[in-house]
Design an enzyme around this catalytic site. Structure first.
Site, short mmCIF file in Angstrom:
data_model
loop_
_atom_site.label_atom_id
_atom_site.label_comp_id
_atom_site.label_asym_id
_atom_site.label_seq_id
_atom_site.Cartn_x
_atom_site.Cartn_y
_atom_site.Cartn_z
N CYS A 1 -11.27 -2.29 10.09
CA CYS A 1 -11.04 -1.58 8.83
C CYS A 1 -12.32 -1.55 7.99
O CYS A 1 -12.84 -2.61 7.62
CB CYS A 1 -9.91 -2.26 8.04
SG CYS A 1 -9.73 -1.59 6.36
N GLU B 1 -19.83 0.27 6.89
CA GLU B 1 -19.10 1.38 7.51
C GLU B 1 -18.57 2.39 6.50
O GLU B 1 -18.01 3.42 6.87
CB GLU B 1 -17.92 0.83 8.33
CG GLU B 1 -18.34 -0.06 9.50
CD GLU B 1 -17.14 -0.55 10.29
OE1 GLU B 1 -16.10 0.15 10.28
OE2 GLU B 1 -17.23 -1.63 10.89
N ALA C 1 -18.73 4.90 2.89
CA ALA C 1 -19.60 5.80 2.12
C ALA C 1 -20.32 4.99 1.04
O ALA C 1 -19.95 3.84 0.77
CB ALA C 1 -18.75 6.91 1.52
N ALA D 1 -1.36 8.35 2.54
CA ALA D 1 -2.40 7.34 2.73
C ALA D 1 -2.93 7.39 4.16
O ALA D 1 -2.17 7.22 5.11
CB ALA D 1 -1.86 5.95 2.41
N HIS E 1 -5.30 -0.26 4.25
CA HIS E 1 -5.88 -1.22 3.30
C HIS E 1 -5.64 -0.69 1.89
O HIS E 1 -5.91 0.47 1.59
CB HIS E 1 -7.38 -1.36 3.59
CG HIS E 1 -8.03 -2.50 2.87
ND1 HIS E 1 -8.71 -3.50 3.53
CD2 HIS E 1 -8.12 -2.80 1.55
CE1 HIS E 1 -9.19 -4.36 2.65
NE2 HIS E 1 -8.85 -3.94 1.43
N HIS F 1 -5.73 0.73 -1.54
CA HIS F 1 -6.78 1.44 -2.28
C HIS F 1 -6.15 2.53 -3.13
O HIS F 1 -5.00 2.92 -2.92
CB HIS F 1 -7.81 2.05 -1.33
CG HIS F 1 -7.26 3.19 -0.50
ND1 HIS F 1 -6.43 2.99 0.59
CD2 HIS F 1 -7.42 4.54 -0.61
CE1 HIS F 1 -6.10 4.17 1.11
NE2 HIS F 1 -6.70 5.11 0.40
N HIS G 1 1.04 5.40 -29.51
CA HIS G 1 0.59 6.74 -29.15
C HIS G 1 -0.88 6.74 -28.74
O HIS G 1 -1.74 6.21 -29.44
CB HIS G 1 0.80 7.69 -30.33
CG HIS G 1 0.47 9.12 -30.00
ND1 HIS G 1 1.35 9.94 -29.34
CD2 HIS G 1 -0.65 9.85 -30.22
CE1 HIS G 1 0.79 11.13 -29.19
NE2 HIS G 1 -0.42 11.11 -29.71
N HIS H 1 0.16 12.36 -24.88
CA HIS H 1 0.47 10.94 -24.71
C HIS H 1 0.44 10.66 -23.21
O HIS H 1 1.18 11.26 -22.45
CB HIS H 1 1.87 10.68 -25.29
CG HIS H 1 2.24 9.24 -25.47
ND1 HIS H 1 2.91 8.79 -26.59
CD2 HIS H 1 2.06 8.16 -24.69
CE1 HIS H 1 3.12 7.48 -26.48
NE2 HIS H 1 2.62 7.07 -25.32
N GLU I 1 12.72 24.36 -3.56
CA GLU I 1 11.75 23.74 -4.47
C GLU I 1 10.40 24.45 -4.42
O GLU I 1 9.79 24.70 -5.45
CB GLU I 1 11.57 22.26 -4.11
CG GLU I 1 12.74 21.36 -4.47
CD GLU I 1 13.81 21.30 -3.39
OE1 GLU I 1 14.74 20.49 -3.53
OE2 GLU I 1 13.73 22.06 -2.39
#
Length: 348
Positions: free
Chosen positions: A53, A62, A64, A174, A178, A180, A249, A304, A320
Site C-alpha cells: 500500500c 510510491e 505523488a 474508494a 487505506h 483517506h 451560524h 451555513h 432519480e
C-alpha cells in the site's frame, strides 16, 4: 391498503428541503421496517497490507508529491498524517490561463480549461486503522489539515469552490482501502452548491432566518455535542443520511478553531460507529458542504456549512437520474429514532 397496513398506515409523502432545494418522495411501502435496513455490501476491516500500500508509513516514495505532513519535520519518519497530490487528478494544477473561456466551439455550451487542485489526505499511517477507530483529537487534526489546505488553495484567485469528501468502501468510490479523504478545488461553483445557496436564500427571504439555524426538531435529532448537533434532515435524500450542523451560524468550514474540530471529531466518530453497528458496516461517503470561497456579506446571514454523511444502502435508478427527485423508503423521523437508540457513548 395492504402496504399501508404493513407500514402502520403511513402514506407516501413529498417533502421539499429548503437547504438542498429539492423534492424527495418518502415511500414506506417500498421498504421493510427501518430497523431491518442493513448493508448488503459490508466493508471488511482492512488487512494489514502495508507492504504493497503506497499510503502506508515507509512507502512514501510510491506516492505523488507531498504537500505537507503532521508533524512537519521531513526528517522524522513517524508522521501522523500526510497531504499529497492525487496521483490521478481529476483536474490539473499546472494549466496556463486557467480561467480563460474557450470560444468558437461548434456546440452550444461553455468550456474552460480543467484547472484545479485534487489532493489526498492520508488520515493515519497504519493501514488497518479507520477514521472511526481514531480518537476525537486525532480526527480533529485531520480537520485541521483540511483547513490548512483549504486556506492555501484559497490564495489562488481562480478557485471558486473547495470540496472536501471521503469515500469509504469500493462501492462508495474508494479505490484505496487505506483510510483517506480528498480535497478537490474547482474554478466554478457546482450546480448543486448553487441550488443549495438559492434554497437557503429563499428560506431567509421568506422567514428572516437561516434554514440550518432553525433545525431543532426533537424527532429529527440523533445526538448533540457542545458545538454541534447531528440530525436526519427533514427531507433526507438517502435512507439514514445524517447531517452534523454547527450550533453557531458559520458560512465556512475553515472558520472552525481546533477546540471545535475536536468536538466535531467526537460526534463524527459516534455517528460513523452507529452507522457501522446498526447498518452492518456499509460503504459510505461524507462531504463537507461549505460555502463558495467568496461569499458576499449579504449572503453570509443565510449560508451555513454542515457535514453530510450518506451510507450506501440503495441504488439510483432511471427515475432519480431523469428527474433529480429521489425516492427514500425510510421516513427521517423513523431513521433518527433508530439511530438515537443505538446505545454508544460519546468519547471526549
Amino acid at each position: 391498503m395492504a402496504s399501508q397496513h404493513q407500514n402502520g398506515g403511513r402514506s407516501p409523502e413529498l417533502r421539499h428541503d429548503p437547504v438542498t432545494n429539492r423534492w424527495v418522495i418518502f415511500s414506506p411501502a417500498r421498504a421493510k421496517r427501518p430497523t431491518d435496513f442493513k448493508s448488503k455490501n459490508p466493508q471488511n476491516p482492512n488487512p494489514n497490507n502495508n507492504s504493497s500500500c503506497p499510503f502506508c508509513i515507509g512507502n512514501e516514495h510510491e506516492c505523488a508529491p507531498e504537500i505537507f505532513r503532521v508533524p512537519p519535520d521531513l526528517n522524522d519518519p513517524n508522521w501522523k498524517l500526510r497531504v499529497i497530490e492525487n496521483l490521478y487528478p481529476a483536474l490539473s494544477r499546472n494549466l496556463e490561463c486557467p480561467c480563460e473561456e474557450k470560444q468558437g466551439m461548434e456546440f452550444p455550451g461553455r468550456v474552460i480549461g480543467g484547472f484545479g487542485f485534487h489532493d489526498v489526505v492520508i488520515e493515519n499511517p497504519v493501514h488497518s486503522v479507520q477514521l472511526s477507530d481514531m480518537e476525537p483529537r486525532e480526527i480533529g487534526e485531520v480537520f485541521l489539515a483540511y483547513k490548512k489546505r483549504i486556506q492555501q488553495i484559497m490564495s489562488v484567485q481562480s478557485i471558486k469552490y473547495v470540496q472536501v469528501f471521503k469515500n469509504h468502501g469500493a462501492s462508495a468510490g474508494a479505490s484505496m482501502s487505506h483510510s483517506h479523504s480528498q480535497i478537490l478545488a474547482l474554478p466554478v461553483i457546482p450546480s448543486s452548491v448553487s441550488a443549495r445557496l438559492e434554497g437557503m436564500k429563499e428560506y431567509f427571504e421568506k422567514t428572516g432566518k437561516c434554514s440550518l439555524c432553525e433545525v431543532r426538531a426533537k424527532e429529527l435529532l440523533i445526538d448533540e455535542s457542545s458545538h454541534f448537533v447531528s440530525i436526519v434532515p427533514f427531507a433526507a435524500t438517502f435512507p439514514f443520511e445524517i447531517w452534523i450542523i454547527p450550533r453557531v451560524h458559520s458560512s465556512h468550514f475553515h472558520e472552525l478553531d481546533f477546540e471545535k474540530m475536536v468536538d466535531l471529531g467526537g460526534l463524527l466518530k459516534l455517528m460513523l460507529r452507529k452507522i457501522s453497528l446498526q447498518l452492518n458496516n456499509p460503504p459510505f461517503n461524507f462531504m463537507i458542504q461549505t460555502s463558495p470561497v467568496q461569499v458576499k456579506e449579504s449572503e453570509s446571514c443565510y449560508t451555513h456549512w454542515f457535514l453530510q454523511i450518506v451510507p450506501q444502502l440503495s441504488g439510483v435508478g432511471g427515475f432519480e437520474i431523469g428527474t433529480g427527485c429521489y425516492i427514500n423508503p425510510v421516513f427521517p423521523e423513523d431513521a433518527a429514532k433508530v439511530m438515537r437508540e443505538v446505545n454508544l457513548p460519546m468519547q471526549d
